[in-house]
Design an enzyme around this catalytic site. Sequence first.
Site, PDB file in Angstrom:
ATOM      1  N   TYR A  80      16.207  16.089  15.914  1.00  0.00           N
ATOM      2  CA  TYR A  80      15.687  17.416  16.234  1.00  0.00           C
ATOM      3  C   TYR A  80      14.379  17.593  15.482  1.00  0.00           C
ATOM      4  O   TYR A  80      14.291  17.288  14.286  1.00  0.00           O
ATOM      5  CB  TYR A  80      16.669  18.513  15.819  1.00  0.00           C
ATOM      6  N   LEU A 134      11.642  19.891  13.738  1.00  0.00           N
ATOM      7  CA  LEU A 134      11.480  21.209  13.138  1.00  0.00           C
ATOM      8  C   LEU A 134      10.257  21.905  13.715  1.00  0.00           C
ATOM      9  O   LEU A 134       9.212  21.290  13.931  1.00  0.00           O
ATOM     10  CB  LEU A 134      11.333  21.091  11.618  1.00  0.00           C
ATOM     11  N   LEU A 141      16.255  14.337  11.648  1.00  0.00           N
ATOM     12  CA  LEU A 141      15.152  15.300  11.749  1.00  0.00           C
ATOM     13  C   LEU A 141      13.825  14.602  11.993  1.00  0.00           C
ATOM     14  O   LEU A 141      13.515  13.589  11.366  1.00  0.00           O
ATOM     15  CB  LEU A 141      15.051  16.131  10.470  1.00  0.00           C
ATOM     16  N   LYS A 142      13.054  15.165  12.916  1.00  0.00           N
ATOM     17  CA  LYS A 142      11.649  14.805  13.064  1.00  0.00           C
ATOM     18  C   LYS A 142      10.830  15.933  12.427  1.00  0.00           C
ATOM     19  O   LYS A 142      11.104  17.109  12.659  1.00  0.00           O
ATOM     20  CB  LYS A 142      11.269  14.662  14.532  1.00  0.00           C
ATOM     21  N   ILE A 143       9.856  15.546  11.634  1.00  0.00           N
ATOM     22  CA  ILE A 143       9.004  16.520  10.962  1.00  0.00           C
ATOM     23  C   ILE A 143       7.555  16.113  11.192  1.00  0.00           C
ATOM     24  O   ILE A 143       7.187  14.947  10.976  1.00  0.00           O
ATOM     25  CB  ILE A 143       9.293  16.576   9.444  1.00  0.00           C
TER      26      ILE A 143
END
Length: 212
Positions: free
Chosen positions: A56, A58, A82-84
């Site tokens: 997902y 952010l 998480l992808k940031i």
Amino acid sequence: MALFLDSAHAADARTAMAFGFVGGITTNPNLMAQTGRKALEVIAELTEICPGPVFYQLSGATLEDREAEARRFLALRSNVALKIAMTSENIGLAARLAREGTTVGMTACYSAAQTYLCCEARTAYSIAYVNRSTRLQGDGLALTGEMRAVADACGRETRIMVASLKSAREVVQAILAGAQDVTIPLSLLKEMGNHPLSEQTIEEFARAAASA
């Protein structure tokens, strides 16, 4: 090396998982918007379909918002990743989450220098947009190679994942350039399994079998 599905649609996920070799799923805000559903619901469903990491990305307006958002999604299931987006501000958040054991991919990396910071932050992935980098900077494949060289030189566990791939040939070129992991949409995954000459050969075999 792992192949990921780049989609937020549950139907795509089910089809991809049926292949038996797709290792995970990546999403982004654009893909999420296409579903017309709440992101928490989408990720919850995808993590049930896919046993591997489901990324997902952010999108909170402030650093504090993004950290709170990260905590909400990480609480869903153990395979949430998480992808940031890669910025100087976000790399600190990524480092904290990585230290806690979260699988983090720093996305929108457009330089090998950014990959170096990913390595120092111990993120799992530095993600390059190959086709987009070619269009905007000149050579996304060369960038992929530089990023891989930096990661190797650092001796960290950070891997080079490539996205923004538009053809089977571009996928292969990115792998040869040094990409360790690939994320592509279902349409491209299916395209890669087919070739006109394969179909021609199958038809020849079918005719031979029928006449035997």
